[in-house]
Design a protein around this motif. Structure first.
Motif, short mmCIF file in Angstrom:
data_model
loop_
_atom_site.label_atom_id
_atom_site.label_comp_id
_atom_site.label_asym_id
_atom_site.label_seq_id
_atom_site.Cartn_x
_atom_site.Cartn_y
_atom_site.Cartn_z
N LYS A 601 0.84 -1.20 0.00
CA LYS A 601 0.00 0.00 0.00
C LYS A 601 0.87 1.25 0.00
O LYS A 601 1.95 1.28 0.59
CB LYS A 601 -0.94 0.02 1.20
N LEU A 602 0.39 2.25 -0.70
CA LEU A 602 1.06 3.55 -0.72
C LEU A 602 0.69 4.33 0.54
O LEU A 602 -0.23 3.96 1.27
CB LEU A 602 0.67 4.31 -1.97
N SER A 603 1.36 5.43 0.72
CA SER A 603 1.09 6.27 1.90
C SER A 603 -0.32 6.83 1.90
O SER A 603 -0.89 7.14 2.95
CB SER A 603 2.11 7.42 1.97
N ASN A 604 -0.92 6.98 0.71
CA ASN A 604 -2.29 7.50 0.64
C ASN A 604 -3.34 6.40 0.76
O ASN A 604 -4.53 6.66 0.60
CB ASN A 604 -2.51 8.29 -0.65
N GLY A 605 -2.91 5.17 1.03
CA GLY A 605 -3.83 4.07 1.21
C GLY A 605 -4.11 3.27 -0.03
O GLY A 605 -4.77 2.22 0.04
N LYS A 760 -4.14 7.80 10.46
CA LYS A 760 -3.15 6.75 10.23
C LYS A 760 -2.18 7.16 9.11
O LYS A 760 -0.97 6.97 9.22
CB LYS A 760 -3.85 5.43 9.86
N ILE A 761 -2.71 7.72 8.05
CA ILE A 761 -1.86 8.16 6.94
C ILE A 761 -0.89 9.25 7.38
O ILE A 761 0.26 9.30 6.94
CB ILE A 761 -2.73 8.62 5.75
N THR A 762 -1.35 10.14 8.27
CA THR A 762 -0.49 11.22 8.74
C THR A 762 0.37 10.80 9.93
O THR A 762 1.00 11.63 10.57
CB THR A 762 -1.35 12.43 9.14
N ASN A 763 0.36 9.50 10.24
CA ASN A 763 1.21 8.92 11.29
C ASN A 763 0.87 9.39 12.69
O ASN A 763 1.68 9.25 13.61
CB ASN A 763 2.69 9.20 11.00
N ASN A 764 -0.31 9.96 12.91
CA ASN A 764 -0.73 10.33 14.25
C ASN A 764 -1.28 9.13 15.01
O ASN A 764 -1.21 9.07 16.24
CB ASN A 764 -1.79 11.44 14.21
N LEU A 765 -1.85 8.18 14.29
CA LEU A 765 -2.49 7.01 14.89
C LEU A 765 -1.57 5.80 14.70
O LEU A 765 -1.11 5.53 13.59
CB LEU A 765 -3.84 6.75 14.21
N GLU A 766 -1.29 5.11 15.81
CA GLU A 766 -0.38 3.97 15.72
C GLU A 766 -1.06 2.72 15.18
O GLU A 766 -0.51 2.04 14.32
CB GLU A 766 0.21 3.66 17.11
N GLU A 783 -16.78 -0.17 3.21
CA GLU A 783 -15.88 0.95 3.46
C GLU A 783 -14.60 0.52 4.18
O GLU A 783 -13.57 1.20 4.11
CB GLU A 783 -16.61 2.03 4.29
N PHE A 784 -14.67 -0.61 4.89
CA PHE A 784 -13.49 -1.06 5.63
C PHE A 784 -12.41 -1.62 4.71
O PHE A 784 -11.29 -1.86 5.14
CB PHE A 784 -13.89 -2.11 6.67
N SER A 785 -12.73 -1.85 3.44
CA SER A 785 -11.73 -2.37 2.52
C SER A 785 -10.57 -1.40 2.32
O SER A 785 -9.48 -1.80 1.93
CB SER A 785 -12.36 -2.69 1.16
N PHE A 786 -10.80 -0.12 2.63
CA PHE A 786 -9.76 0.88 2.43
C PHE A 786 -8.72 0.89 3.55
O PHE A 786 -7.70 1.56 3.43
CB PHE A 786 -10.38 2.28 2.30
N ILE A 787 -8.97 0.17 4.63
CA ILE A 787 -7.99 0.19 5.73
C ILE A 787 -7.41 -1.19 6.02
O ILE A 787 -6.62 -1.34 6.94
CB ILE A 787 -8.64 0.73 7.04
N TRP A 788 -7.78 -2.20 5.24
CA TRP A 788 -7.35 -3.56 5.59
C TRP A 788 -5.84 -3.71 5.60
O TRP A 788 -5.29 -4.54 6.32
CB TRP A 788 -7.94 -4.58 4.63
N ASN A 789 -5.13 -2.93 4.81
CA ASN A 789 -3.68 -3.10 4.74
C ASN A 789 -2.97 -2.63 6.01
O ASN A 789 -1.83 -2.99 6.24
CB ASN A 789 -3.10 -2.36 3.54
N TYR A 790 -3.64 -1.79 6.83
CA TYR A 790 -2.99 -1.39 8.06
C TYR A 790 -3.94 -1.55 9.25
O TYR A 790 -3.84 -0.84 10.25
CB TYR A 790 -2.46 0.05 8.00
#
Length: 822
Positions: A601-605, A760-766, A783-790
């Motif tokens: 995944k890229l930094s933008n998800g 998460k993308i801005t590294n504020n959330l661990e 909608e949760f498919s966009f966060i499965w990688n992290y």
């Protein structure tokens, strides 16, 4: 169906791989899997072996091989052959092996009388797996007019039709030793089925005849008095009639009898019951045969009468014996003396397979559980000293009392598999000399107890999958594997391992194969760089976001020394500025990877793969240059500062350098020391609030000492809900989404999901943790498919027996192991 015109429309340029085998002194042309539609004519004429497998060839035309007169082996398997010219093999007088299996050649049409005339020296012919339909209503005549000219043929593999008629031409195959029917539609095995074949046959295979129940006549094998191997495994005929077929071989010597899985539950009657008790009459022919390898696995055997299953006339002949997948007790008190006598006489038995047996009842005439092991009424049996391999895996045996298998002190046992067994069958091994020990599916405390017995042993391979090794590592640390210096292969997959102690693997100085798949490792253990013999490392399906340069350099070094295989698939790789070197390494290393294109995944998800990332490095990571420079400068300046302080350097140049370093250092420190108001923000919807209040909050706050943000409890009235939700997520170290059926219709939770993704993308959330409760994974909102990688997924169990493992996973995700959960 494949037509000739289709083949002509698919020309393709290719190059065959030509190699010379100095040991066999043959030239081999590897043209397999090349998209060929016809026989190539532009390869060297002196080839001896031609591999054309896995191509698109539909026909072999006249004189197709005329240029290759030295050809000895021709492989045409897995093409689309449906036509053979009468002179297809013209000029191949030296051909000895022809394989045309897995094609579409019709036995009734495509074999002319002249087809094999030019290759009469053929010794091996495989034309199996060609017939796609069974001709079930009529007798099928085989092309003996074509095959009868092959007088040197010793091996024939062909399809077996339902009602087979073999012509007189087969009787001329005087040298035939092996006859194989592995693609089988047989309905009846009659006394006359094989009467036209020569008596020279030594190996007969009739496997996987499952389309019909095969009715048998007792003298069907009478034409083959010299048979050494009978393999009817998977042929639906029932064990009782199968054993009656052995009548012609009473008192004979045989190499193998394989009647595994010839009985099926669908065929259950009073005459042929699936739940079968072996009697002396059923076994009367087999017991007289001196057989080396006997397989009676998966036949519904539930018991045996005294004087039957273990009453061989010559048990000293047996080397391999399999009762896998039945349902009977190997022995009990009533049969103890008989089986002890059998094992005493079976002085050459090397392999015993009693796996996948399930028995659960009270044994008759059982003794009390506290009776002495070697008392007159005890349930025990001594295994033969010759035994080298014992498999009792997946055995459910809860009998009363417990029964014992005793391995003699002077034993040869090298392989023991007790995986996933739930049994009152115990073993006594006074002198352990195992080289392979498999104990998957058992708890680590059992493994710990057993491993202590292997001190100074010759143990080479251990499999401890799904054995809760993670708890053992936490409890015993570096001592867990301390007695395994001789180990070469270690499989500890599926153990939820998330960290390695510093010297966990240090005792294993000869470790060569290491399997760590399906664990929770966030990185490849750095301790591996101290091992110089590892050539296979499996870390698939862990939590890796990258592989460090230390490990990639080590892997490259191993590749140079002895070759290296590294399996990485199924991890949560990231493609960003920090992983550019890893992305490049995947494409450039000589290490044997399981893929060159891993999902990342890229930094933008956005989800892409590492190959796309490699091919688009400049476009995707153009803005990484400054970041890369600062990272490099930070590391470099840290070294410079240390040196400068030691040498008391005060030049203007160094002061400027110190100033740059100070800016970088303060920026890094601010990021590292970011303070959070909450440890955990919880997002939920519906009646789950009761579970959160009564279960989750007491565990996380009271027991683990974490601070939680719960909107129904901690949000102040009068403030914009969206604003306070956003602020609370920003001030939280982790966020937990508790997904229930009500979550699917919640707009608030979807807002929180978007906010969590941003933080998460801005590294504020661990960490983002998703807990599913009373909902299937397939029903999770799209909608949760966009966060499965992290995101870390936990499916909350309904079974209370697995609850401890679930709490343990959650504590690890939230605390990185700082909370010791018992």
């Amino acid at each position: 169906m494949c037509f000739v015109v289709q083949c002509a429309e698919l020309p393709r340029l290719f190059e065959c791989d030509i190699q010379y085998d100095s040991n066999e002194k043959v030239t081999i042309a590897y043209c397999n899997n090349s998209g060929l539609t016809s026989i190539p004519q532009n390869i060297p004429r002196n080839i001896n072996v031609l591999d054309l497998s896995f191509n698109e060839i539909c026909e072999v035309e006249t004189n197709s091989f005329l240029n290759y007169t030295d050809l000895q082996v021709l492989n045409l398997t897995n093409n689309k052959l449906n036509s053979l010219s009468r002179k297809a093999f013209q000029g191949l007088s030296k051909l000895s092996v022809l394989n045309m299996s897995h094609n579409m050649l019709d036995l009734s049409q495509d074999y002319s009388a002249e087809l094999f005339l030019s290759i009469q020296n053929l010794t091996t012919l495989d034309i199996s797996y060609n017939m796609k339909h069974s001709y079930k209503d009529t007798r099928f005549d085989y092309p003996d007019h074509a095959i009868s000219v092959l007088r040197e043929l010793s091996f024939l593999a062909i399809d077996m039709m339902p009602l087979s008629q073999f012509g007189s031409g087969f009787s001329r195959l005087y040298n035939l030793k092996e006859l194989h029917f592995q693609s089988c539609y047989l309905k009846r095995l009659e006394n006359k089925t094989f009467q036209r074949f020569p008596s020279s046959l030594e190996v007969l295979t009739l496997r996987n005849c499952l389309l019909y129940f095969v009715t048998t006549e007792v003298d069907a094998l009478l034409p083959f008095p010299n048979l050494q191997v009978i393999d009817f495994s998977g042929t639906f005929m029932h064990l009782m009639p199968a054993l009656q077929l052995l009548n012609p071989y009473r008192y004979a010597n045989m190499t193998a009898i394989n009647f595994g899985r010839v009985s099926y539950p669908m065929r259950d009657s009073s005459e042929l019951p699936f739940s079968l008790t072996i009697t002396s009459d059923i076994i009367k022919h087999m017991k007289t045969i001196c057989v080396e390898n006997l397989d009676l696995s998966e036949n519904g055997i539930v018991d045996y009468e005294p004087g039957s299953l273990f009453s061989f006339d010559r048990p000293e002949c047996l080397r391999h014996l399999s009762f896998k997948g039945n349902r009977f007790v190997l022995y009990n008190l009533e049969k103890r003396d008989e089986i002890n006598f059998f094992f005493k006489k079976a002085m050459r038995l090397k392999y015993l397979d009693y796996s996948f047996n399930a028995v659960n009842y009270n044994m008759k005439k059982s003794v009390t559980s506290n009776m002495s092991l070697l008392s007159a009424d005890a349930s025990y049996v001594f295994l033969p000293t010759s035994l080298e391999k014992l498999d009792i895996s997946y055995t459910v045996l809860n009998t009363v009392p417990a029964v014992w298998l005793i391995v003699p002190k002077n034993n040869n046992l090298k392989f023991l598999d007790i995986s996933y067994s739930n049994t009152t069958l115990f073993m006594s091994i006074p002198n352990i000399q195992l080289t392979t020990f498999i104990s998957a599916g058992t708890r680590y405390d059992f493994a710990w107890h057993e491993l202590k017995k292997f001190q100074n042993s010759s143990l080479k391979s251990i499999v401890l999958k799904n054995a809760h090794i993670n708890n053992g590592i936490r409890k015993y640390g570096d001592r867990f594997f301390k007695d395994l210096a001789s180990l070469v292969s270690l499989d500890i997959s599926q153990n939820d391992i998330w960290y390695f102690t510093d010297e966990l693997l240090k005792p294993m100085t000869n470790l060569t194969y290491l399997y760590l798949s399906q664990n929770l490792l966030p990185s490849v253990p750095i301790q591996l760089i101290g091992h110089s013999y590892i050539n296979t490392l499996d870390v698939r399906n862990n939590l890796l976001t990258r592989v460090s340069s230390t490990i990639t350099n080590w892997a490259d070094r191993m590749q140079e020394i002895h070759g290296m295989t590294l399996n990485l698939d199924g991890n949560a790789f990231e493609c960003n500025c920090d992983t550019i070197d890893f992305i490049r390494w995947i494409q450039t290393t000589k290490v044997n990877l399981d893929s060159r294109s891993y999902i990342c995944k890229l930094s933008n998800g956005t989800v892409i793969d590492t190959l796309i990332a490699y091919n688009s490095l400049y476009d995707l990571f153009a803005d990484c240059k400054s970041t890369m420079w600062l990272t490099f400068a930070s590391s470099l300046l840290s070294t410079f500062v240390t040196v400068a302080l030691l040498l008391v350097v005060y030049s203007k140049r160094w002061k400027i350098l110190f100033s740059i370093y100070g800016i970088i250092r303060r920026t890094v420190e601010r990021k590292v020391r970011k303070s959070y108001q909450y440890d955990v923000y919880v997002s939920y919807e519906g009646e789950v609030v009761v579970w959160i209040k009564d279960v989750l909050i007491p565990k996380l706050e009271d027991e683990w000492g974490l601070t939680m943000c719960i909107k129904d409890r901690d949000f102040l009235s009068g403030t914009s809900l969206a604003d306070i939700e956003a602020a609370s997520i920003e001030k939280s170290r982790c966020i937990i989404f508790v997904i229930t059926p009500e979550f699917k219709s919640s707009h608030d939770c979807l807002f929180e999901l978007d906010r969590a993704k941003y933080e998460k993308i801005t590294n504020n959330l661990e960490r983002i943790i998703v807990i599913t409760k009373d909902i299937t994974i397939t029903d999770i909102p799209i909608e949760f498919s966009f966060i499965w990688n992290y995101a870390y997924l936990i499916q909350w169990p309904k079974d209370p027996d697995t609850l401890d493992d679930t709490w343990r996973k959650l504590s690890m995700f939230l605390t990185d192991g700082s909370v010791s959960y018992q």
